[in-house]
Design a protein around this motif. Structure first.
Motif, short mmCIF file in Angstrom:
data_model
loop_
_atom_site.label_atom_id
_atom_site.label_comp_id
_atom_site.label_asym_id
_atom_site.label_seq_id
_atom_site.Cartn_x
_atom_site.Cartn_y
_atom_site.Cartn_z
N LYS A 220 0.92 -1.24 0.58
CA LYS A 220 -0.25 0.13 -0.32
C LYS A 220 0.74 1.30 -0.10
O LYS A 220 0.14 2.45 -0.98
N PHE A 221 2.36 1.56 0.50
CA PHE A 221 2.91 2.63 0.45
C PHE A 221 3.56 2.59 -0.28
O PHE A 221 3.92 3.42 -1.04
N SER A 225 3.31 5.34 -2.84
CA SER A 225 4.46 6.41 -3.47
C SER A 225 4.78 6.59 -5.25
O SER A 225 5.12 7.46 -5.62
N ASP A 226 4.25 5.32 -5.91
CA ASP A 226 4.03 4.85 -7.15
C ASP A 226 3.30 6.59 -7.29
O ASP A 226 2.77 6.89 -9.06
N TYR A 233 6.36 9.83 -1.41
CA TYR A 233 7.54 9.41 -2.15
C TYR A 233 9.10 10.01 -2.25
O TYR A 233 8.66 11.94 -1.54
N TYR A 234 9.60 9.89 -2.72
CA TYR A 234 10.72 10.81 -2.68
C TYR A 234 10.57 12.54 -3.72
O TYR A 234 9.89 12.17 -4.55
N GLY A 235 11.39 13.10 -2.52
CA GLY A 235 11.61 14.27 -3.41
C GLY A 235 10.36 14.67 -3.13
O GLY A 235 9.91 16.09 -3.62
N SER A 236 9.21 14.12 -2.58
CA SER A 236 7.36 15.05 -2.09
C SER A 236 7.60 16.57 -1.24
O SER A 236 8.67 16.54 -0.50
N VAL A 237 6.50 16.99 -1.53
CA VAL A 237 6.51 18.18 -0.51
C VAL A 237 6.59 17.29 0.51
O VAL A 237 5.94 16.39 1.07
N ILE A 238 6.78 18.15 1.97
CA ILE A 238 6.47 17.80 3.60
C ILE A 238 6.15 18.00 4.23
O ILE A 238 6.16 19.21 4.28
N ILE A 239 4.89 18.47 4.36
CA ILE A 239 3.78 18.35 4.72
C ILE A 239 4.06 19.06 6.91
O ILE A 239 4.64 17.37 7.64
N ILE A 240 4.53 19.97 7.43
CA ILE A 240 5.26 19.52 8.35
C ILE A 240 4.38 20.81 9.82
O ILE A 240 3.60 21.61 8.93
#
Length: 562
Positions: A220-221, A225-226, A233-240
């Motif tokens: 599922k994870f 990512s796909d 996913y790698y390079g994703s926006v990171i929500i903090i």
């Protein structure tokens, strides 16, 4: 509400030793001049000599308050209360258990791979720098032989990223964003929860019959990512979120401390007074300020205001996610917002803003009010009610013989040596859950019961039962087990010795994987009679007993020379 940070495309590598020296693993302090402290990775509560002396004057050997106490005596006791709340947070909440065991789990998760790496290549330190040096020399052809080392390094870094982003997201997001090894925030939380369940499977389960199985999550994870779902996913926006665990833990402990003091001294029931007297500032106030901002409230004048009580309820709900542990994951795309403590805090506060009439429903600080208000807030925010979380954990007693055996170890304080620190921490977590299921109001608003209903023997017993396991001494260096009348002293001492032997092993394992240079045996805090040679022999024997490797065997590599 949340801030989006785009990952830096010019990635480098984090120096984890520098970050550690800057207190990634925080010291939870009660006040500006640190009269009290709970240190996460020492699992120990410390008080200043002044506070120790005042406490000794205030409390007799039967834990009763002595005659004619002064304000200074109760202020000292409030410091002790503050630091005890930090112990509760680490041993009694889901977020605290995850954070504490994430560090301890490094050895268990990587054990077999580390043994195999040593067998094939010898003792190399750090593994991170050694593997990078081989890759630089041999190129892509080295990937196959470095597979185990890469797995170990990546497993460990995933946990480090989780710790950084959960604890202080605003402070560490840019460090993490720029690191070559960082995958995504969703991946880091995924790995932290996978490790937690694998650890606990060894203690209470048998092939994931009652715990969520992490292997069932991977597909599922991967799909998230796909599909390029943000945060996964790698390079994703990171929500903090604007605040993290540190802000919420300190805010919760501080306002419980102040509720205690104003219960004794109602004339001090002023927010302005405590701001002007060095109690409310910085990290002690940041979560409360965010709470007010979301509620669109400029000023809350009194500590006794129900809005402060609701703030403490939201803290309690925020630090106890249920997805991933003890419940399985159902909506994978919501995993980050389900488990991140800072995001949970903000969503629960939004729920209160949209149900602002709930302010009038907190009057008696009773169990009924706790359950009702929790239901209203969690239902609106889309989170599991805390009673369902506790019921789920306690239901395992009827499904697992290993669960029953662990709690027998807790009762006798004779813990099996296999993953002993994890057994100690998790058994106390379970006992905390048992008592919280009966008296959630006490663990949310303890000051209301320690003072106004101080004569109630039940609350006194709950308080004494859940004091910290380990603490300091007013005049001697070192950490000591807390004496217990309900346990054999020899069992308490052995538990203490085995526990800190285990934590030293976890520290040395982390250094082996990530930290360049010689092993740093910074364990002088453990003993009054610290002798460097003796500490080395103790640490070395502890390490050899598990890995069959002498610390002096290691060949050092440095990332600066690669």
């Amino acid at each position: 509400m949340f801030r989006n940070i785009i990952l830096n495309t010019n990635k480098t590598e984090i120096d984890f030793e520098i970050l550690k020296s800057e207190q990634i693993y925080s010291k939870f302090e009660a006040c500006l001049n640190a009269h009290g402290m709970y240190e996460t990775l020492k699992f120990s509560l410390s008080l200043s000599p002044v506070v120790h002396n005042l406490m000794d004057e205030l409390i007799d050997e039967n834990n009763n308050i002595m005659d004619n106490p002064t304000y200074e005596h109760f202020q000292a006791y409030s410091t002790y209360l503050h630091e005890t709340i930090h112990w509760w947070q680490h041993v009694g909440s889901v977020s605290g258990l995850l954070f504490s065991l994430s560090y301890l789990g490094i050895t268990y998760i990587n054990f077999e791979d580390l043994k195999e790496i040593y067998r094939d290549f010898g003792a190399k330190k750090s593994l991170k720098s050694w593997s990078s040096s081989i890759l630089k020399k041999e190129g892509a052809l080295a990937q196959k032989k470095l597979a185990k080392a890469n797995t170990v390094v990546n497993n460990t870094l995933d946990i480090e990223y989780y710790q950084l982003l959960a604890l202080e997201p605003k402070r560490f997001a840019h460090y993490v964003n720029g690191d070559n090894f960082f995958e995504s925030i969703g991946h880091s939380y995924h790995m932290a929860y996978s490790q937690l369940n694998r650890l606990l499977d060894t203690v209470i389960d048998d092939e994931f019959k009652i715990l969520p199985h992490p292997e069932n999550w991977q597909k599922k994870f991967n799909e998230l990512s796909d599909k390029k779902i943000d945060g996964y996913y790698y390079g994703s926006v990171i929500i903090i979120p604007p605040i993290g665990m540190l802000d919420i833990y300190e805010g919760q402990a501080k306002f419980i401390q102040l509720q205690f003091l104003i219960s004794l001294y109602p004339e001090l029931d002023s927010m302005e007074y405590w701001c002007n007297n060095g109690h409310l500032y910085g990290v002690y106030l940041s979560a409360f300020n965010e709470y007010k901002r979301i509620l669109n409230i400029d000023v809350i004048e009194k500590i006794s205001d129900p809005l402060v009580g609701l703030f403490l309820l939201i803290c309690d709900l925020a630090i106890n996610p249920s997805v991933g542990f003890p419940f399985n994951i159902e909506k994978y795309e919501n995993f980050i917002t389900d488990v991140d403590v800072g995001i949970r805090f903000c969503k629960l506060t939004v729920a209160l803003r949209e149900k602002i009439y709930l302010i009038d429903r907190l009057n008696d600080y009773s169990k009924q009010e706790y359950l009702y208000l929790s239901y209203e807030l969690c239902e609106h925010a889309g989170y599991t009610h805390p009673s369902l979380l506790l019921d789920k954990i306690l239901s395992w007693e009827n499904k697992s013989d290993k669960f029953v055996s662990l709690m027998k170890e807790y009762e006798s304080f004779e813990f099996d040596l296999s993953n002993q620190p994890i057994r100690v921490m998790f058994s106390h977590f379970i006992e905390f859950c048992k008592d919280k299921s009966l008296r959630p109001e006490f663990f949310c608003w303890p000051s209301k019961f320690l003072i106004s209903q101080g004569s109630n023997q039940e609350f006194k017993e709950l308080w004494l039962k859940h004091l910290s396991l380990f603490g300091d001494h007013p005049y001697k260096k070192g950490v000591y087990p807390r004496l217990r009348n309900d346990r054999k002293q020899e069992n308490v001492q052995k538990t203490f010795n085995d526990f800190y032997g285990g934590t030293a092993l976890y520290d040395l394992t982390r250094q082996w994987i990530l930290i360049d240079g010689d092993f740093k045996l910074n364990y002088n805090w453990l003993s009054e009679n610290y002798i460097e040679k003796d500490i080395f022999e103790w640490a070395n024997e502890t390490f050899k007993s598990v890995y069959s490797i002498d610390l002096r065997e290691f060949e050092n590599f440095n990332h600066n020379n690669i």
